[in-house]
Design a protein around this motif. Sequence first.
Motif, short mmCIF file in Angstrom:
data_model
loop_
_atom_site.label_atom_id
_atom_site.label_comp_id
_atom_site.label_asym_id
_atom_site.label_seq_id
_atom_site.Cartn_x
_atom_site.Cartn_y
_atom_site.Cartn_z
N GLU A 61 18.20 -8.72 18.66
CA GLU A 61 16.82 -8.44 18.29
C GLU A 61 16.80 -7.59 17.02
N THR A 62 16.10 -8.05 16.01
CA THR A 62 16.00 -7.30 14.76
C THR A 62 14.88 -6.26 14.88
N PRO A 63 15.16 -4.97 14.67
CA PRO A 63 14.10 -3.96 14.73
C PRO A 63 13.04 -4.22 13.65
N CYS A 64 11.78 -4.05 14.03
CA CYS A 64 10.69 -4.29 13.09
C CYS A 64 9.55 -3.31 13.38
N PRO A 65 9.43 -2.24 12.59
CA PRO A 65 8.35 -1.27 12.83
C PRO A 65 6.99 -1.83 12.45
N VAL A 66 5.99 -1.54 13.26
CA VAL A 66 4.61 -1.99 13.03
C VAL A 66 3.66 -0.88 13.46
N ALA A 67 2.42 -0.98 13.00
CA ALA A 67 1.34 -0.13 13.51
C ALA A 67 0.13 -1.01 13.75
N VAL A 68 -0.47 -0.88 14.93
CA VAL A 68 -1.66 -1.65 15.29
C VAL A 68 -2.85 -0.71 15.36
N TYR A 69 -3.91 -1.11 14.68
CA TYR A 69 -5.15 -0.32 14.60
C TYR A 69 -6.26 -1.03 15.36
N MET A 70 -7.07 -0.26 16.12
CA MET A 70 -8.27 -0.79 16.74
C MET A 70 -9.48 -0.06 16.15
N ALA A 71 -10.55 -0.81 15.91
CA ALA A 71 -11.77 -0.22 15.35
C ALA A 71 -12.18 1.00 16.15
N PRO A 127 -2.08 9.32 10.42
CA PRO A 127 -3.40 9.66 9.87
C PRO A 127 -3.78 8.81 8.66
N GLU A 128 -2.81 8.49 7.79
CA GLU A 128 -3.11 7.67 6.63
C GLU A 128 -3.34 6.22 7.00
N ILE A 129 -2.61 5.74 8.00
CA ILE A 129 -2.82 4.37 8.47
C ILE A 129 -4.24 4.23 9.04
N ARG A 130 -4.64 5.22 9.79
CA ARG A 130 -6.00 5.23 10.34
C ARG A 130 -7.02 5.24 9.21
N ARG A 131 -6.79 6.06 8.22
CA ARG A 131 -7.73 6.16 7.09
C ARG A 131 -7.80 4.83 6.34
N LEU A 132 -6.64 4.17 6.15
CA LEU A 132 -6.60 2.89 5.45
C LEU A 132 -7.45 1.85 6.17
N PHE A 133 -7.22 1.66 7.47
CA PHE A 133 -7.92 0.59 8.18
C PHE A 133 -9.38 0.94 8.45
N ASP A 134 -9.69 2.23 8.63
CA ASP A 134 -11.10 2.63 8.70
C ASP A 134 -11.84 2.14 7.45
N ALA A 135 -11.26 2.43 6.28
CA ALA A 135 -11.90 2.08 5.01
C ALA A 135 -11.89 0.58 4.77
N VAL A 184 0.82 -1.21 0.00
CA VAL A 184 0.00 0.00 0.00
C VAL A 184 0.85 1.26 0.00
N GLY A 185 2.17 1.11 -0.05
CA GLY A 185 3.06 2.28 -0.08
C GLY A 185 2.97 3.13 1.16
N LEU A 186 2.83 2.47 2.31
CA LEU A 186 2.60 3.19 3.57
C LEU A 186 3.46 2.57 4.65
N ARG A 187 4.38 3.33 5.20
CA ARG A 187 5.26 2.83 6.25
C ARG A 187 4.64 3.09 7.63
N PRO A 188 4.88 2.20 8.61
CA PRO A 188 4.33 2.41 9.96
C PRO A 188 5.15 3.40 10.76
N THR A 189 5.07 4.67 10.36
CA THR A 189 5.81 5.75 11.01
C THR A 189 4.83 6.72 11.67
N ALA A 190 5.36 7.57 12.54
CA ALA A 190 4.51 8.55 13.22
C ALA A 190 3.86 9.51 12.23
N ALA A 191 4.63 9.91 11.21
CA ALA A 191 4.08 10.84 10.22
C ALA A 191 2.93 10.23 9.42
N ALA A 192 2.91 8.91 9.30
CA ALA A 192 1.90 8.23 8.49
C ALA A 192 0.66 7.83 9.28
#
Length: 325
Positions: A235-245, A187-195, A177-185
């Motif tokens: 430990e290998t760093p691995c960025p993630v973002a978790v969304y709740m409805a 709002p877009e992560i929220r918009r993606l999972f909302d939709a 989806v061309g979207l990295r799990p970063t702080a700047a992203a």
Amino acid sequence: MPILDVVDAEAGGDVGRVVVAGFDPPPGRSVADQARYLRDEADGLRRALIAAPYGEPSQSINLVVPALTPEADVGLIITGTMGYPGFSGSNAMCTVAALIDRGIIDPADGVLRLETPAGITPVDVHVAGAALSVSYPAPVAYAEPGQRIAEVPGWGRVAYTLAYSGTCYVVVDSADVGLRPTAAAVPEIRRLFDALLDTIGPEVRLDHPDLGVLAELRLGLLADSTVAVDPTTPETPCPVAVYMAGGVICEGPTGTGTSALLAWLAGLGRIGPGTRLLTTAPSGNSFTGEYTDDTMVGPYPAARTRVTGRPRLLGRTTIDLRTDG
């Protein structure tokens, strides 16, 4: 409604409100039965505590109840905007911190056996001075083979995978989806999972080989499938973002999110047993997740995992719900 004795704690950045006294345990022959009863017949307490003036959607609620299985020490019903999940790692950690604070358990015992709707989890507790470390073997996790596709307004065709780790996740590859799990992203992560969750709707559910068709999908996980394990680091760093409805992006990677990630990457052949990942949320908060062994869930390859974090106490409060009737 009752007067609740509440301890607020934090693990991996996410706040868990632990109700240690003040309510009657719901009917049921197991903690799983009790959670189902609350979900189907008595959802008022959950709804009150995740909304103003008593709380907010980002906070999870942990109801401490007597264990109903002889092998367990304490029962735990977890709830919040995500409904009534079978398990939650960050909330289990917050509950341990609260139980120690209230003197309900002795950290010197070393192990607390929690009965949750997902079963009994032996939680290892380590105290060094004021620092508390909690580690647990997570419920067996697996990801469905292959991907599902949804036509999502504003996003087009979005590929996703359903994963189970004590609760269900909709996993999306950040590269797709061309979207990295970063702080700047965020709002877009929220918009993606909302939709995406709105498009999927209640009809799409995970059919667990042992547990049957599970509850409506309410959690999302954005992660990178191309993570490269670094053998030179523990430990290998691995960025993630978790969304709740409800539009919540978690402050931490969550325990179940970490386990779901490990199972998803294992299913893709990206990692093997012995891999340790430092899962990190957009906020910078982290957990350590280890892929300990292979197993099976019905016909599906699955992963045994272990998650470690450092919960801490935030405060104590009394919540008077009597005026709510």
